[in-house]
Design a protein around this motif. Structure first.
Motif, PDB file in Angstrom:
ATOM      1  N   ASP A  53       0.823  -1.209   0.000  1.00 50.44           N
ATOM      2  CA  ASP A  53       0.000   0.000   0.000  1.00 50.44           C
ATOM      3  C   ASP A  53       0.859   1.263   0.000  1.00 50.44           C
ATOM      4  N   TRP A  87     -11.632   2.282  -9.244  1.00 61.41           N
ATOM      5  CA  TRP A  87     -11.833   1.394  -8.106  1.00 61.41           C
ATOM      6  C   TRP A  87     -12.309   0.037  -8.591  1.00 61.41           C
ATOM      7  N   ARG A 128      -5.537  -4.899  -6.535  1.00 61.71           N
ATOM      8  CA  ARG A 128      -4.966  -5.534  -5.347  1.00 61.71           C
ATOM      9  C   ARG A 128      -5.117  -7.057  -5.435  1.00 61.71           C
ATOM     10  N   ARG A 174      -7.469   3.022   5.652  1.00 66.36           N
ATOM     11  CA  ARG A 174      -8.542   2.251   5.020  1.00 66.36           C
ATOM     12  C   ARG A 174      -8.103   1.828   3.626  1.00 66.36           C
ATOM     13  N   PRO A 175      -7.229   0.836   3.512  1.00 67.97           N
ATOM     14  CA  PRO A 175      -6.804   0.383   2.180  1.00 67.97           C
ATOM     15  C   PRO A 175      -7.936  -0.261   1.395  1.00 67.97           C
ATOM     16  N   LEU A 176      -8.955  -0.734   2.100  1.00 67.95           N
ATOM     17  CA  LEU A 176     -10.148  -1.295   1.477  1.00 67.95           C
ATOM     18  C   LEU A 176     -11.382  -0.721   2.155  1.00 67.95           C
ATOM     19  N   ARG A 177     -12.448  -0.541   1.394  1.00 66.34           N
ATOM     20  CA  ARG A 177     -13.714  -0.061   1.948  1.00 66.34           C
ATOM     21  C   ARG A 177     -14.679  -1.237   2.006  1.00 66.34           C
ATOM     22  N   ARG A 192     -13.370  -7.985   7.189  1.00 62.18           N
ATOM     23  CA  ARG A 192     -12.312  -6.979   7.372  1.00 62.18           C
ATOM     24  C   ARG A 192     -11.043  -7.616   7.945  1.00 62.18           C
ATOM     25  N   VAL A 210      -8.094 -10.217  -3.208  1.00 61.69           N
ATOM     26  CA  VAL A 210      -9.216  -9.651  -2.454  1.00 61.69           C
ATOM     27  C   VAL A 210     -10.416 -10.600  -2.504  1.00 61.69           C
ATOM     28  N   GLU A 259      -4.625   5.769   2.692  1.00 55.72           N
ATOM     29  CA  GLU A 259      -4.438   4.431   2.127  1.00 55.72           C
ATOM     30  C   GLU A 259      -4.096   3.404   3.195  1.00 55.72           C
ATOM     31  N   ASN A 298     -11.582  -1.377  -3.489  1.00 57.40           N
ATOM     32  CA  ASN A 298     -10.191  -0.957  -3.280  1.00 57.40           C
ATOM     33  C   ASN A 298      -9.709  -0.194  -4.503  1.00 57.40           C
TER      34      ASN A 298
END
Length: 417
Positions: A264, A383, A350, A322-325, A408, A353, A319, A341
């Motif tokens: 990241d 995204w 990424r 919160r590298p991923l939402r 998460r 995932v 980043e 992401n």
């Protein structure tokens, strides 16, 4: 200039279970090399626990200490790391590096389409197999019929670049048959055009604000409000110092470790066209990481503009925080899991995932009714968006909070904390 091929990437495997494997990389430098190497290591499901990077702008020397799953095929990892290094070719004993290198040709996209009877954990088992075969999932469209049949469409690329051959297709078919057994009714692989994986312009209406918001209130990163770093927090500290080096800007980062942390950081610097001259990454007690990076801009100068400093620090904080939402939302009477992401400017997403999402749901004994992966432009950035419609039956047997927390933790690598 040339060097022995075997000296570019050297892997010294750990002798004991509690030790890390050391990966040494010695090759020409390029902006974004660290990102490409970290992405490859992440794809092999390895975690970097320590790292050292040094370069004079033309040649770099990198050492990573990694830990991870047993059974890692180290020879294959070495091959993939070699491919990420500039101008590396296994065709010759000596590697020669021309002054200019051509951009890589976009990978061919194939459609893997199969129909089978549904069962719990099916989607993760197929995803796991594709990862083992080095078939990279670009898009997915999965749907379940009322009579319990599943139609899966996987748009994939082949890391080995062999999927156009009959042998590779038959090998993939045979591996799928071994996983699915008699439940597999049909299977077909064909090449498709790049339009099938193109990015959609604009955020789709189904994505909630928790996913689409591209900026955050930076008060969330105020250490005075969040206290010191601990295993229970995800605070991020990013500091800039121009006083320690006459030629470089020092970026100091302290944060909680997560899966792909160094990736990241590296992808963010790559997107900003920042070059690392020297860097050190260390994981301390309680999974707190300290990173020191001496950087320069693309023109070789220090980063002295306050606005550029602020923009870079804010992006790094965002980043890493919160590298991923992740969000759960209602879709009519059903529940849908959304994960998003950011995609690198070069177009690469990424790794793993979808693998982690399906694994987390499988461990919760959650059934998946449908799933889809697509790309969208949101807030000026591309995204990757994962939509998973949960099969709840009569009711949702697992609380929403536990679903979101489990996904998460799996994505962040905190399930092992």
């Amino acid at each position: 200039m040339g060097m022995l091929f075997d000296d570019v990437v050297i892997i010294k495997q750990a002798e004991k279970e509690d030790e890390a494997t050391m990966i040494t990389i010695n090759c020409p430098d390029k902006t974004g090399l660290g990102c490409d190497l970290c992405r490859t290591i992440l794809f092999f499901r390895l975690s970097i626990v320590r790292g050292d990077v040094s370069t004079d702008g033309k040649w770099c020397y990198i050492v990573f200490w990694v830990v991870g799953k047993p059974g890692t095929i180290w020879s294959l990892l070495k091959k993939r790391l070699l491919e990420a290094c500039p101008s590396c070719s296994s065709a010759n004993t000596l590697i020669f590096y021309p002054p200019e290198s051509q951009p890589p040709k976009p990978a061919d996209v194939f459609l893997l389409k199969f129909c089978c009877r549904d069962r719990q954990g099916l989607l993760h088992d197929v995803t796991h197999l594709l990862c083992e075969l080095e078939l990279v999932i670009q898009r997915v469209k999965v749907s379940t019929t009322p009579d319990g049949m599943v139609m899966d469409l996987f748009f994939i690329t082949d890391t080995r670049e062999l999927l156009h051959t009959t042998k590779r297709k038959e090998d993939t078919h045979d591996h799928l048959k071994a996983v699915l057994g008699d439940a597999m009714l049909s299977c077909d692989i064909e090449m498709v055009g790049p339009d099938f994986t193109a990015c959609s312009h604009g955020p789709p209406s189904f994505i909630p604000p928790a996913i689409t918001e591209d900026t955050f209130n930076l008060e969330m990163f105020d250490e005075s409000k969040h206290g010191s770093l601990s295993v229970h927090s995800n605070s991020v500290s990013v500091m800039v110092d121009n006083s320690l080096s006459p030629a470089h800007t020092l970026i100091q980062i302290v944060c909680r470790d997560h899966k792909g942390l160094l990736y990241d950081i590296m992808r963010t610097l790559k997107d900003y066209n920042i070059q690392i001259s020297y860097g050190r990454f260390t994981r301390k007690e309680k999974n707190v990481c300290e990173i020191d990076l001496f950087i320069v801009q693309a023109d070789g100068k220090k980063l002295v503009d306050p606005s550029k400093q602020s923009a870079l620090c804010s992006r790094i904080r965002m980043e890493l925080f919160r590298p991923l939402r992740i969000a759960l939302m209602n879709r009519g009477p059903d529940t849908e899991l959304l994960v998003a992401n950011p995609v690198e400017l070069c177009g690469k997403g990424r790794p793993l995932v979808f693998y982690d999402i399906t694994l987390a749901l499988k461990m919760l004994n959650m059934d998946i009714f449908s799933a889809e992966i697509s790309r969208h432009l949101i807030g000026g950035r591309e995204w990757e968006v994962y939509r998973v419609l949960l099969d709840e039956g009569d009711k949702l047997s697992v609380p929403r909070g536990k679903i979101e927390e489990s996904v998460r933790k799996m994505l962040m690598g905190w399930d092992r904390s």
